[in-house]
Design a protein around this motif. Sequence first.
Motif, PDB file in Angstrom:
ATOM      1  N   LEU A  12       1.040  -1.306   0.255  1.00  0.00           N
ATOM      2  CA  LEU A  12       0.175  -0.118   0.163  1.00  0.00           C
ATOM      3  C   LEU A  12       0.708   1.531  -0.308  1.00  0.00           C
ATOM      4  O   LEU A  12       1.854   0.998   0.650  1.00  0.00           O
ATOM      5  CB  LEU A  12      -0.984   0.204   1.239  1.00  0.00           C
ATOM      6  CG  LEU A  12      -1.722  -1.022   1.240  1.00  0.00           C
ATOM      7  CD1 LEU A  12      -2.259  -0.836   2.439  1.00  0.00           C
ATOM      8  CD2 LEU A  12      -3.025  -0.715   0.135  1.00  0.00           C
ATOM      9  N   THR A  13       0.225   2.106  -0.640  1.00  0.00           N
ATOM     10  CA  THR A  13       0.924   3.735  -0.513  1.00  0.00           C
ATOM     11  C   THR A  13      -0.165   4.437   0.270  1.00  0.00           C
ATOM     12  O   THR A  13      -1.069   4.265   0.217  1.00  0.00           O
ATOM     13  CB  THR A  13       1.224   4.338  -1.570  1.00  0.00           C
ATOM     14  OG1 THR A  13       1.781   3.282  -2.721  1.00  0.00           O
ATOM     15  CG2 THR A  13       0.926   5.940  -2.033  1.00  0.00           C
ATOM     16  N   VAL A  14       0.609   5.646   1.071  1.00  0.00           N
ATOM     17  CA  VAL A  14      -0.009   5.985   2.561  1.00  0.00           C
ATOM     18  C   VAL A  14       0.053   7.798   1.990  1.00  0.00           C
ATOM     19  O   VAL A  14       1.457   7.561   1.771  1.00  0.00           O
ATOM     20  CB  VAL A  14      -0.234   5.087   3.875  1.00  0.00           C
ATOM     21  CG1 VAL A  14      -0.580   6.376   4.644  1.00  0.00           C
ATOM     22  CG2 VAL A  14       0.211   4.175   3.948  1.00  0.00           C
ATOM     23  N   ALA A  15      -1.384   8.450   2.034  1.00  0.00           N
ATOM     24  CA  ALA A  15      -0.624   9.676   1.623  1.00  0.00           C
ATOM     25  C   ALA A  15      -2.033  10.389   2.762  1.00  0.00           C
ATOM     26  O   ALA A  15      -2.258  10.054   3.722  1.00  0.00           O
ATOM     27  CB  ALA A  15      -1.657  10.453   0.543  1.00  0.00           C
ATOM     28  N   THR A  16      -1.153  11.089   3.648  1.00  0.00           N
ATOM     29  CA  THR A  16      -1.541  11.497   4.861  1.00  0.00           C
ATOM     30  C   THR A  16      -1.731  13.508   4.030  1.00  0.00           C
ATOM     31  O   THR A  16      -0.831  14.644   3.877  1.00  0.00           O
ATOM     32  CB  THR A  16      -0.129  11.703   6.076  1.00  0.00           C
ATOM     33  OG1 THR A  16      -0.456  10.692   5.974  1.00  0.00           O
ATOM     34  CG2 THR A  16      -1.098  12.630   6.843  1.00  0.00           C
ATOM     35  N   GLU A  17      -2.061  14.349   4.808  1.00  0.00           N
ATOM     36  CA  GLU A  17      -3.068  15.532   4.064  1.00  0.00           C
ATOM     37  C   GLU A  17      -2.744  16.116   5.584  1.00  0.00           C
ATOM     38  O   GLU A  17      -4.196  16.353   5.662  1.00  0.00           O
ATOM     39  CB  GLU A  17      -3.965  15.387   3.286  1.00  0.00           C
ATOM     40  CG  GLU A  17      -3.666  17.185   2.780  1.00  0.00           C
ATOM     41  CD  GLU A  17      -4.545  17.520   1.808  1.00  0.00           C
ATOM     42  OE1 GLU A  17      -5.161  18.284   1.699  1.00  0.00           O
ATOM     43  OE2 GLU A  17      -5.213  16.838   0.775  1.00  0.00           O
ATOM     44  N   VAL A  18      -2.263  17.227   5.833  1.00  0.00           N
ATOM     45  CA  VAL A  18      -2.505  18.479   7.068  1.00  0.00           C
ATOM     46  C   VAL A  18      -3.296  19.441   6.840  1.00  0.00           C
ATOM     47  O   VAL A  18      -2.301  19.643   6.048  1.00  0.00           O
ATOM     48  CB  VAL A  18      -1.489  18.195   8.278  1.00  0.00           C
ATOM     49  CG1 VAL A  18      -1.487  18.658   9.109  1.00  0.00           C
ATOM     50  CG2 VAL A  18      -0.886  16.275   8.853  1.00  0.00           C
ATOM     51  N   ARG A  19      -3.969  19.760   7.467  1.00  0.00           N
ATOM     52  CA  ARG A  19      -4.233  21.017   7.392  1.00  0.00           C
ATOM     53  C   ARG A  19      -4.819  21.506   8.697  1.00  0.00           C
ATOM     54  O   ARG A  19      -6.291  20.801   8.910  1.00  0.00           O
ATOM     55  CB  ARG A  19      -5.790  20.869   5.981  1.00  0.00           C
ATOM     56  CG  ARG A  19      -5.105  20.962   4.589  1.00  0.00           C
ATOM     57  CD  ARG A  19      -6.192  20.640   3.590  1.00  0.00           C
ATOM     58  NE  ARG A  19      -5.976  20.543   2.260  1.00  0.00           N
ATOM     59  CZ  ARG A  19      -6.301  21.064   1.411  1.00  0.00           C
ATOM     60  NH1 ARG A  19      -7.610  22.047   1.142  1.00  0.00           N
ATOM     61  NH2 ARG A  19      -5.961  21.200   0.427  1.00  0.00           N
ATOM     62  N   GLY A  20      -4.372  22.452   9.369  1.00  0.00           N
ATOM     63  CA  GLY A  20      -4.918  22.786  10.024  1.00  0.00           C
ATOM     64  C   GLY A  20      -4.839  21.547  11.693  1.00  0.00           C
ATOM     65  O   GLY A  20      -3.443  21.636  11.204  1.00  0.00           O
ATOM     66  N   GLN A  22      -7.059  18.942  11.341  1.00  0.00           N
ATOM     67  CA  GLN A  22      -6.962  17.988  10.819  1.00  0.00           C
ATOM     68  C   GLN A  22      -5.868  17.300   9.363  1.00  0.00           C
ATOM     69  O   GLN A  22      -5.473  17.726   9.102  1.00  0.00           O
ATOM     70  CB  GLN A  22      -8.451  18.409  10.240  1.00  0.00           C
ATOM     71  CG  GLN A  22      -9.755  18.699  10.704  1.00  0.00           C
ATOM     72  CD  GLN A  22     -10.213  17.822  11.866  1.00  0.00           C
ATOM     73  OE1 GLN A  22     -10.687  17.165  11.484  1.00  0.00           O
ATOM     74  NE2 GLN A  22      -9.967  18.344  13.355  1.00  0.00           N
ATOM     75  N   ALA A  23      -5.534  15.827  10.073  1.00  0.00           N
ATOM     76  CA  ALA A  23      -4.929  15.230   9.231  1.00  0.00           C
ATOM     77  C   ALA A  23      -5.903  14.414   7.830  1.00  0.00           C
ATOM     78  O   ALA A  23      -7.037  13.794   9.109  1.00  0.00           O
ATOM     79  CB  ALA A  23      -4.134  14.482   9.986  1.00  0.00           C
ATOM     80  N   THR A  24      -5.840  14.037   6.717  1.00  0.00           N
ATOM     81  CA  THR A  24      -6.409  12.944   6.000  1.00  0.00           C
ATOM     82  C   THR A  24      -5.694  12.115   5.688  1.00  0.00           C
ATOM     83  O   THR A  24      -4.986  12.414   5.491  1.00  0.00           O
ATOM     84  CB  THR A  24      -7.488  13.730   4.740  1.00  0.00           C
ATOM     85  OG1 THR A  24      -8.784  15.120   5.723  1.00  0.00           O
ATOM     86  CG2 THR A  24      -8.601  13.183   3.695  1.00  0.00           C
ATOM     87  N   CYS A  48       0.574  19.201  16.711  1.00  0.00           N
ATOM     88  CA  CYS A  48       1.604  18.314  15.710  1.00  0.00           C
ATOM     89  C   CYS A  48       1.753  18.602  14.318  1.00  0.00           C
ATOM     90  O   CYS A  48       0.887  18.806  13.399  1.00  0.00           O
ATOM     91  CB  CYS A  48       1.258  16.461  15.689  1.00  0.00           C
ATOM     92  SG  CYS A  48       0.637  15.817  16.944  1.00  0.00           S
ATOM     93  N   ASP A  49       2.674  18.071  13.725  1.00  0.00           N
ATOM     94  CA  ASP A  49       3.053  18.491  12.130  1.00  0.00           C
ATOM     95  C   ASP A  49       3.122  17.651  11.019  1.00  0.00           C
ATOM     96  O   ASP A  49       2.567  15.992  11.773  1.00  0.00           O
ATOM     97  CB  ASP A  49       5.071  18.896  12.471  1.00  0.00           C
ATOM     98  CG  ASP A  49       5.763  18.281  12.107  1.00  0.00           C
ATOM     99  OD1 ASP A  49       5.375  17.150  12.514  1.00  0.00           O
ATOM    100  OD2 ASP A  49       6.815  18.605  12.272  1.00  0.00           O
ATOM    101  N   ALA A  55       4.303   9.759   9.761  1.00  0.00           N
ATOM    102  CA  ALA A  55       5.451   8.573  10.573  1.00  0.00           C
ATOM    103  C   ALA A  55       4.377   8.068  11.507  1.00  0.00           C
ATOM    104  O   ALA A  55       4.713   6.307  11.061  1.00  0.00           O
ATOM    105  CB  ALA A  55       6.640   9.168  11.075  1.00  0.00           C
ATOM    106  N   ALA A  56       3.464   8.808  11.815  1.00  0.00           N
ATOM    107  CA  ALA A  56       3.242   7.951  13.222  1.00  0.00           C
ATOM    108  C   ALA A  56       1.774   6.825  12.574  1.00  0.00           C
ATOM    109  O   ALA A  56       1.642   5.568  12.459  1.00  0.00           O
ATOM    110  CB  ALA A  56       2.166   8.722  14.062  1.00  0.00           C
ATOM    111  N   VAL A  57       1.071   7.491  10.946  1.00  0.00           N
ATOM    112  CA  VAL A  57       0.279   6.955  10.520  1.00  0.00           C
ATOM    113  C   VAL A  57       0.594   5.509   9.671  1.00  0.00           C
ATOM    114  O   VAL A  57      -0.274   4.255   9.811  1.00  0.00           O
ATOM    115  CB  VAL A  57      -0.786   7.601   9.420  1.00  0.00           C
ATOM    116  CG1 VAL A  57      -1.249   6.863   8.351  1.00  0.00           C
ATOM    117  CG2 VAL A  57      -2.199   8.856  10.095  1.00  0.00           C
TER     118      VAL A  57
END
Length: 75
Positions: A12-20, A22-24, A48-49, A55-57
């Motif tokens: 799998l490929t994991v993508a993390t998008e953080v806005r404010g 909230q992380a999608t 959290c940045d 990395a946690a996800v």
Amino acid sequence: MTDEVGVVTGDLTVATEVRGDQATITVQYTGAEEWYTVTGSPLTVVGCDGPWVHAAVVRAVAAGLPEGLAEMEAE
């Protein structure tokens, strides 16, 4: 666990998008076009940045959280 297709396993490929605060989190089978929303996303990530969250996800996905991100929030 994903909202669209349930459990996904394999390469799998994991993508993390953080806005404010909230992380999608989305995943896809590596090389595929379709992305799936990880159950529990968006996740509140106050203080959290983006790199830390990603990395946690990735650790959580590798551990195979059966309930999506629910267990990650307890950390």
